[in-house]
Design a protein around this motif. Structure first.
Motif, PDB file in Angstrom:
ATOM      1  N   ALA A  36      21.519  -4.087  -9.722  1.00 15.97           N
ATOM      2  CA  ALA A  36      21.792  -5.386  -9.098  1.00 15.97           C
ATOM      3  C   ALA A  36      21.012  -5.586  -7.805  1.00 15.97           C
ATOM      4  CB  ALA A  36      23.291  -5.532  -8.824  1.00 15.97           C
ATOM      5  N   PHE A  37      20.678  -4.488  -7.105  1.00 15.57           N
ATOM      6  CA  PHE A  37      19.929  -4.554  -5.850  1.00 15.57           C
ATOM      7  C   PHE A  37      18.911  -3.424  -5.817  1.00 15.57           C
ATOM      8  CE2 PHE A  37      23.875  -6.706  -5.012  1.00 15.57           C
ATOM      9  CZ  PHE A  37      23.482  -7.810  -4.265  1.00 15.57           C
ATOM     10  N   ALA A  38      17.862  -3.593  -5.011  1.00 17.32           N
ATOM     11  CA  ALA A  38      16.816  -2.573  -4.936  1.00 17.32           C
ATOM     12  C   ALA A  38      16.260  -2.479  -3.524  1.00 17.32           C
ATOM     13  CB  ALA A  38      15.686  -2.905  -5.910  1.00 17.32           C
ATOM     14  N   ASP A  39      16.000  -1.248  -3.101  1.00 17.59           N
ATOM     15  CA  ASP A  39      15.247  -0.978  -1.877  1.00 17.59           C
ATOM     16  C   ASP A  39      13.939  -0.337  -2.292  1.00 17.59           C
ATOM     17  OD1 ASP A  39      16.986  -1.804   0.252  1.00 17.59           O
ATOM     18  OD2 ASP A  39      18.248  -0.077  -0.216  1.00 17.59           O
ATOM     19  N   HIS A  40      12.822  -0.922  -1.876  1.00 18.37           N
ATOM     20  CA  HIS A  40      11.494  -0.436  -2.241  1.00 18.37           C
ATOM     21  C   HIS A  40      10.812   0.123  -1.002  1.00 18.37           C
ATOM     22  CE1 HIS A  40       7.090  -1.112  -2.589  1.00 18.37           C
ATOM     23  NE2 HIS A  40       7.285  -0.590  -3.773  1.00 18.37           N
ATOM     24  N   THR A  41      10.231   1.305  -1.110  1.00 15.91           N
ATOM     25  CA  THR A  41       9.388   1.864  -0.054  1.00 15.91           C
ATOM     26  C   THR A  41       8.128   2.417  -0.698  1.00 15.91           C
ATOM     27  OG1 THR A  41      10.470   4.025  -0.173  1.00 15.91           O
ATOM     28  CG2 THR A  41      11.326   2.484   1.447  1.00 15.91           C
ATOM     29  N   ALA A  42       7.013   2.253  -0.013  1.00 14.78           N
ATOM     30  CA  ALA A  42       5.742   2.771  -0.529  1.00 14.78           C
ATOM     31  C   ALA A  42       4.788   3.010   0.634  1.00 14.78           C
ATOM     32  CB  ALA A  42       5.121   1.783  -1.518  1.00 14.78           C
ATOM     33  N   THR A  43       3.823   3.876   0.395  1.00 12.19           N
ATOM     34  CA  THR A  43       2.764   4.128   1.363  1.00 12.19           C
ATOM     35  C   THR A  43       1.427   4.116   0.639  1.00 12.19           C
ATOM     36  OG1 THR A  43       2.967   6.511   1.087  1.00 12.19           O
ATOM     37  CG2 THR A  43       4.220   5.522   2.892  1.00 12.19           C
ATOM     38  N   ALA A  44       0.384   3.788   1.396  1.00 13.09           N
ATOM     39  CA  ALA A  44      -0.972   3.766   0.856  1.00 13.09           C
ATOM     40  C   ALA A  44      -1.943   3.763   2.025  1.00 13.09           C
ATOM     41  CB  ALA A  44      -1.190   2.530  -0.017  1.00 13.09           C
ATOM     42  N   SER A  45      -3.215   3.960   1.721  1.00  7.35           N
ATOM     43  CA  SER A  45      -4.254   3.815   2.730  1.00  7.35           C
ATOM     44  C   SER A  45      -5.451   3.158   2.075  1.00  7.35           C
ATOM     45  CB  SER A  45      -4.638   5.172   3.325  1.00  7.35           C
ATOM     46  OG  SER A  45      -5.149   6.011   2.315  1.00  7.35           O
ATOM     47  N   GLY A  46      -6.209   2.439   2.884  1.00  8.30           N
ATOM     48  CA  GLY A  46      -7.382   1.780   2.342  1.00  8.30           C
ATOM     49  C   GLY A  46      -8.068   0.925   3.371  1.00  8.30           C
ATOM     50  N   LEU A  47      -9.174   0.315   2.953  1.00 11.86           N
ATOM     51  CA  LEU A  47      -9.940  -0.572   3.815  1.00 11.86           C
ATOM     52  C   LEU A  47      -9.274  -1.937   3.836  1.00 11.86           C
ATOM     53  CD1 LEU A  47     -13.573   0.374   2.778  1.00 11.86           C
ATOM     54  CD2 LEU A  47     -12.349   1.010   4.874  1.00 11.86           C
ATOM     55  N   ILE A  48      -8.779  -2.318   5.002  1.00 10.03           N
ATOM     56  CA  ILE A  48      -8.064  -3.582   5.146  1.00 10.03           C
ATOM     57  C   ILE A  48      -8.660  -4.335   6.319  1.00 10.03           C
ATOM     58  CG2 ILE A  48      -5.825  -4.680   5.545  1.00 10.03           C
ATOM     59  CD1 ILE A  48      -4.533  -2.085   4.524  1.00 10.03           C
ATOM     60  N   GLY A  49      -8.883  -5.622   6.132  1.00 12.66           N
ATOM     61  CA  GLY A  49      -9.375  -6.490   7.196  1.00 12.66           C
ATOM     62  C   GLY A  49      -8.705  -7.842   7.089  1.00 12.66           C
ATOM     63  N   CYS A  50      -8.768  -8.619   8.146  1.00  9.99           N
ATOM     64  CA  CYS A  50      -8.171  -9.953   8.122  1.00  9.99           C
ATOM     65  C   CYS A  50      -8.963 -10.914   7.249  1.00  9.99           C
ATOM     66  CB  CYS A  50      -8.061 -10.505   9.540  1.00  9.99           C
ATOM     67  SG  CYS A  50      -6.848  -9.622  10.552  1.00  9.99           S
ATOM     68  N   SER A  51     -10.260 -10.649   7.084  1.00 13.30           N
ATOM     69  CA  SER A  51     -11.085 -11.572   6.308  1.00 13.30           C
ATOM     70  C   SER A  51     -11.216 -11.170   4.845  1.00 13.30           C
ATOM     71  CB  SER A  51     -12.470 -11.683   6.938  1.00 13.30           C
ATOM     72  OG  SER A  51     -13.063 -10.396   7.001  1.00 13.30           O
ATOM     73  N   VAL A  52     -11.140  -9.863   4.557  1.00 14.76           N
ATOM     74  CA  VAL A  52     -11.284  -9.394   3.175  1.00 14.76           C
ATOM     75  C   VAL A  52     -10.630  -8.016   3.055  1.00 14.76           C
ATOM     76  CG1 VAL A  52     -13.532  -8.304   3.569  1.00 14.76           C
ATOM     77  CG2 VAL A  52     -12.917  -9.074   1.274  1.00 14.76           C
ATOM     78  N   ASN A  53     -10.053  -7.733   1.899  1.00 14.44           N
ATOM     79  CA  ASN A  53      -9.449  -6.431   1.624  1.00 14.44           C
ATOM     80  C   ASN A  53     -10.066  -5.841   0.368  1.00 14.44           C
ATOM     81  OD1 ASN A  53      -7.603  -6.736   3.716  1.00 14.44           O
ATOM     82  ND2 ASN A  53      -6.046  -7.604   2.382  1.00 14.44           N
ATOM     83  N   ALA A  54     -10.276  -4.541   0.388  1.00 14.77           N
ATOM     84  CA  ALA A  54     -10.658  -3.834  -0.826  1.00 14.77           C
ATOM     85  C   ALA A  54      -9.371  -3.447  -1.545  1.00 14.77           C
ATOM     86  CB  ALA A  54     -11.468  -2.590  -0.465  1.00 14.77           C
ATOM     87  N   PRO A  55      -9.358  -3.435  -2.876  1.00 19.81           N
ATOM     88  CA  PRO A  55      -8.149  -2.996  -3.581  1.00 19.81           C
ATOM     89  C   PRO A  55      -7.743  -1.589  -3.155  1.00 19.81           C
ATOM     90  CG  PRO A  55      -9.709  -3.962  -5.112  1.00 19.81           C
ATOM     91  CD  PRO A  55     -10.422  -3.822  -3.790  1.00 19.81           C
ATOM     92  N   ILE A  56      -6.462  -1.377  -2.986  1.00 16.42           N
ATOM     93  CA  ILE A  56      -5.926  -0.067  -2.627  1.00 16.42           C
ATOM     94  C   ILE A  56      -5.332   0.537  -3.890  1.00 16.42           C
ATOM     95  CG2 ILE A  56      -4.227   1.161  -1.240  1.00 16.42           C
ATOM     96  CD1 ILE A  56      -4.479  -1.107   0.799  1.00 16.42           C
ATOM     97  N   THR A  57      -5.862   1.685  -4.305  1.00 20.15           N
ATOM     98  CA  THR A  57      -5.441   2.260  -5.584  1.00 20.15           C
ATOM     99  C   THR A  57      -4.624   3.539  -5.430  1.00 20.15           C
ATOM    100  OG1 THR A  57      -7.527   3.451  -5.758  1.00 20.15           O
ATOM    101  CG2 THR A  57      -7.412   1.270  -6.794  1.00 20.15           C
ATOM    102  N   ASN A  58      -4.215   3.871  -4.210  1.00 15.34           N
ATOM    103  CA  ASN A  58      -3.509   5.133  -4.005  1.00 15.34           C
ATOM    104  C   ASN A  58      -2.069   4.938  -3.541  1.00 15.34           C
ATOM    105  OD1 ASN A  58      -3.918   4.235  -1.436  1.00 15.34           O
ATOM    106  ND2 ASN A  58      -4.918   6.070  -0.686  1.00 15.34           N
ATOM    107  N   ALA A  59      -1.465   3.822  -3.862  1.00 16.74           N
ATOM    108  CA  ALA A  59      -0.087   3.566  -3.439  1.00 16.74           C
ATOM    109  C   ALA A  59       0.892   4.448  -4.205  1.00 16.74           C
ATOM    110  CB  ALA A  59       0.267   2.088  -3.648  1.00 16.74           C
ATOM    111  N   ALA A  60       1.917   4.917  -3.512  1.00 10.61           N
ATOM    112  CA  ALA A  60       2.982   5.705  -4.132  1.00 10.61           C
ATOM    113  C   ALA A  60       4.285   5.353  -3.433  1.00 10.61           C
ATOM    114  CB  ALA A  60       2.696   7.196  -4.005  1.00 10.61           C
ATOM    115  N   GLY A  61       5.371   5.349  -4.184  1.00 14.58           N
ATOM    116  CA  GLY A  61       6.642   5.007  -3.551  1.00 14.58           C
ATOM    117  C   GLY A  61       7.821   5.147  -4.481  1.00 14.58           C
TER     118      GLY A  61
END
Length: 176
Positions: A55-80
């Motif tokens: 009925a309810f869910a708490d989600h947590t995840a972490t990842a790292s990657g190239l992130i910018g305000c103008s463009v982001n590269a896909p992040i493929t290493n998320a785990a949670g």
């Protein structure tokens, strides 16, 4: 993500909620390597009549990657994880997530995060989880200075019935 839903495409779980991301050191105008922590609280989930243990869910995840305000590269290493609760708030199960892909889209100038992950263990193992969130708190001035360390907004979490299928259901983001 808008289309005609077939019976076999209907999400097993569909939950509205809120999502917050902490980003370190924080994206600036050009992409740089950042660590991302995502936390979300979802519910009540649409399946609670048939499946009261989710009925309810708490989600947590972490990842790292190239992130910018103008463009982001896909992040493929998320785990949670997703921690499931019944209507009384009792812990009823956990889903482990890996191999997530995070993409930022800007359909009309706003930031929208889309995470597609595989549930590798626990509740809904072998299924796909989709998390969509609007990033309503991006401060453009911080993009030019110290970087954006926190974004938040409404979100939706879905667990899809068959791995490898894309959801054609409607995902609605509305402020709570």
């Amino acid at each position: 993500m808008i289309g005609t839903a077939r019976a076999d495409d209907t999400p097993l779980v569909a939950c509205p909620g809120d999502v917050e991301q902490s980003i370190d050191p924080g994206p600036t105008l050009l992409p740089t390597l950042n660590e991302v922590t995502v936390q979300g609280r979802f519910g009540p989930c649409a399946n609670q009549v048939v499946d009261p243990d989710h009925a309810f869910a708490d989600h947590t995840a972490t990842a790292s990657g190239l992130i910018g305000c103008s463009v982001n590269a896909p992040i493929t290493n998320a785990a949670g994880t997703v921690r499931w609760e019944d209507e009384q708030g009792r812990h009823t199960g956990t889903s482990q997530l890996t191999s997530g892909i995070t993409v930022s889209q800007r359909p009309l100038g706003e930031n929208v995060g889309i995470v597609v992950a595989t549930v590798t263990a626990g509740d809904f193992a072998g299924r796909r989880l989709v998390l969509v969130s609007a990033r309503l708190t991006v401060d453009p001035v911080r993009c030019l200075t110290s970087g954006v360390q926190r974004v938040a907004g409404p979100g939706a979490l879905e667990v899809l019935p068959v791995q490898g299928r894309e959801s054609t259901s409607r995902v609605h983001l509305s402020p709570s």
